[in-house]
Structure formats: C-alpha cells, structure tokens
Design a protein around this motif. Structure first.
Motif, mmCIF file in Angstrom:
data_model
loop_
_atom_site.group_PDB
_atom_site.id
_atom_site.type_symbol
_atom_site.label_atom_id
_atom_site.label_comp_id
_atom_site.label_asym_id
_atom_site.label_seq_id
_atom_site.Cartn_x
_atom_site.Cartn_y
_atom_site.Cartn_z
ATOM 1 N N ARG A 156 36.106 31.625 38.406
ATOM 2 C CA ARG A 156 35.296 32.699 39.184
ATOM 3 C C ARG A 156 34.696 32.131 40.330
ATOM 4 O O ARG A 156 33.551 31.465 40.071
ATOM 5 N N VAL A 157 35.282 32.109 41.373
ATOM 6 C CA VAL A 157 34.961 31.432 42.733
ATOM 7 C C VAL A 157 33.497 32.176 43.204
ATOM 8 O O VAL A 157 32.557 31.831 43.601
ATOM 9 N N ARG A 158 33.694 33.575 43.493
ATOM 10 C CA ARG A 158 32.367 34.431 43.812
ATOM 11 C C ARG A 158 32.411 35.769 43.301
ATOM 12 O O ARG A 158 33.628 36.329 43.391
ATOM 13 N N ASP A 159 31.361 36.403 43.031
ATOM 14 C CA ASP A 159 31.473 37.813 43.040
ATOM 15 C C ASP A 159 30.191 38.363 43.704
ATOM 16 O O ASP A 159 28.927 37.929 43.723
ATOM 17 N N GLY A 160 30.372 38.931 45.168
ATOM 18 C CA GLY A 160 29.522 39.301 45.925
ATOM 19 C C GLY A 160 29.298 40.848 45.878
ATOM 20 O O GLY A 160 29.731 41.681 44.795
ATOM 21 N N SER A 198 35.214 40.211 45.217
ATOM 22 C CA SER A 198 35.182 39.291 44.049
ATOM 23 C C SER A 198 36.478 38.281 44.322
ATOM 24 O O SER A 198 37.537 38.885 44.749
ATOM 25 N N ARG A 219 38.863 35.184 42.834
ATOM 26 C CA ARG A 219 39.128 34.175 41.823
ATOM 27 C C ARG A 219 40.273 33.250 42.012
ATOM 28 O O ARG A 219 41.144 33.543 42.923
ATOM 29 N N SER A 271 45.041 32.169 44.830
ATOM 30 C CA SER A 271 43.555 32.862 44.707
ATOM 31 C C SER A 271 43.813 34.456 45.090
ATOM 32 O O SER A 271 44.821 34.933 45.676
ATOM 33 N N SER A 306 41.580 38.098 45.710
ATOM 34 C CA SER A 306 40.433 38.782 46.023
ATOM 35 C C SER A 306 40.242 40.143 45.764
ATOM 36 O O SER A 306 41.448 40.873 45.790
#
Length: 284
Positions: free
Chosen positions: A79-83, A87, A89, A104, A106
């Motif tokens: 889980r790289v980022r949840d903005g 998001s 992955r 990756s 998005s």
C-alpha cells in the motif's frame, strides 16, 4: 456463463494467504510459459482487493522472468499511498521465491471532468468475421501436431480478427491490427472483474503488431519474442461480455524491441481503455 468462461473467472479469483498477500493458479494455454495476460489480470485483482470504492484508472507492469504454468503464483501488494482522490498500490508476483512481474496500479474516486476522445476507426462488424477458434480449426490440419490442440481449444475470450495473418505463411503488412473481443456468456455485474478480464485479454494479438512489417510470426524459426512491459489506462466503464474493438498499431521497432499501442472501443464508438507494450523481437 459458459464453463470455459467460469474457469477463467475462477482463475482470477485469488485466494488470500496473509495480510495483502494472495495466491492464484496458473493455466496452460499451450505456450512455453505462463500467458502474460494471466499474470497482469491476477495482479490487478490482487491490488483491487486492497482498495474500496475507487476503480483502477491505470496499470504499469514489467515482466521480469518467464512464469511456469505448472506452479501457482504468489502476489504481494504494497500500500504505497491512500490520498484524498487517489490510491496507489505496488504488486510483486513471485514463483518459487523469484519475482516474475512487478507493477504499480493507481485507483481514483469517480468524478466528472473534461471529455474528449479519438473517433472510433472503421472496422467490419464482428458478426461478419470468423472467430479465432474457427480459423484455428481451418489451419490445424496444416500445423505441426503439437500445436493442433492449442489452435482448436475452447476459449473464454472470443476473438474475431480482422484480416488475420496466416501464422505459417506470413507476409509483410502495415504495422496495424484489429480484433473484436468479448467474453463468452454473461458475466456478473462486477466492474473489477470486467477490468481484470480486459487486462487479461489485452495481451492477445498485441505483440504481433510489431511483427507485421517484417513478415514474421511467433512460429518463425530463430526469432525470440517476449513481452517486456505492459500498461493500461481505463477511461470509461465497459462490459467484457459485449463486443469491444481492439485497434492496435506499432509506431516503431528498433534495437531488438517493438513498440505497440492499442485502443478498446465499444460498439457505440466509446473509447473505454488504452494500452501500450514494448516487446523483445530479436533475431537469434
């Protein structure tokens, strides 16, 4: 849903094996290695299992090693980022502890915005074309015996190529290909499943676009071909159990690599997804 399609849907239905870890079976399509579209589709399914309420809008992946179709594949999702809107992955696919794909994905919340698209190119209606399965039956008697089963096997994704190339007697053609695609039988109303199925199918008839100008095919002796990477952008909603036109071109080949691009249109002319891929096309 036909049995062969149900088998593919089950293939994409991964088993959880720990926190953000999943496992999928492999299928043997008669190729030397695992079909790249299978690994892509399963990787997207794994990433989608860790995101809620945000559909995938893009996928970028690299094929690192050939996969073994007699072994399952493990998928690790990071889980790289949840903005606020997006998001991201990262997915790593492994067999026997070795990475065979990294990618990756998005995901974005649904929202309204500017709208434009390319017009759908001209193409014969799918009802006027023979399916890949029908073409396979026609050429199977002239093919090596070891290839006949692969040519005549039942297919969950029905493909109707426009002006198909004879794989045993190729001729030089412009770097452009078209095919109609759809899943056999009615599918559940699950947008994630439809995206994963398109991802799976997008690897069919793609690499060969860059071979067209050179009068060679996968069956040409002393030719090494392999997908190096694959990218997909999902633009609008679609159904994989309805006809989609896959329009492909290859702007360039150089240094032992061929570059391919593709667009998926539904029968109403709506552009639903786009793809790119670079492939190894090396003469030994």
């Amino acid at each position: 849903m036909l049995e062969v399609t149900k088998k593919l849907v089950n293939l994409l239905d991964l088993s959880p094996i720990g926190d953000d870890h999943f496992q999928g079976d492999s299928e043997d399509l008669g190729f030397p290695n695992v079909f790249g579209g299978q690994v892509l589709g399963q990787a997207l399914m794994a990433a989608s299992r860790t995101v809620e309420g945000r559909p995938c809008h893009s996928l970028h992946a690299y094929f690192l090693r050939p996969g073994n179709h007699s072994m399952p594949i493990d998928y690790e999702v990071q889980r790289v980022r949840d903005g606020g809107s997006f998001s991201v992955r990262r997915v790593i696919a492994r067999q026997a502890g070795k990475e065979i794909l990294t990618g990756s994905m998005s995901f974005q919340v649904e929202e309204e915005g500017f709208e434009h698209q390319f017009e759908m190119p001209d193409a014969p209606a799918p009802e006027t074309l023979k399916s890949e399965h029908e073409w396979g039956k026609l050429i199977a008697p002239h093919a090596p015996e070891k290839m006949r089963k692969s040519l005549t096997r039942d297919r969950p994704i029905e493909i109707r190529p426009v002006d198909p190339v004879n794989p045993f007697k190729p001729e030089k053609r412009p770097p452009h290909k078209q095919s109609w695609f759809r899943a056999q039988g009615q599918l559940p109303d699950d947008p994630v499943l439809h995206q994963c199925l398109l991802t799976y199918a997008s690897d069919f008839h793609f690499l060969g676009t860059s071979l067209n100008p050179h009068g060679v095919t996968f069956n040409t002796r002393n030719l090494q071909v392999a997908s190096l990477d694959h990218a997909i952008w999902f633009h609008r909603e679609f159904r994989m159990d309805e006809w989609l036109l896959y329009d492909k071109d290859s702007p360039s080949a150089s240094a032992g690599r061929g570059f391919n691009r593709g667009n998926f249109f539904n029968q109403n002319g709506v552009l639903v997804a786009s793809t790119t891929q670079e492939a190894l096309i090396r003469q030994r």
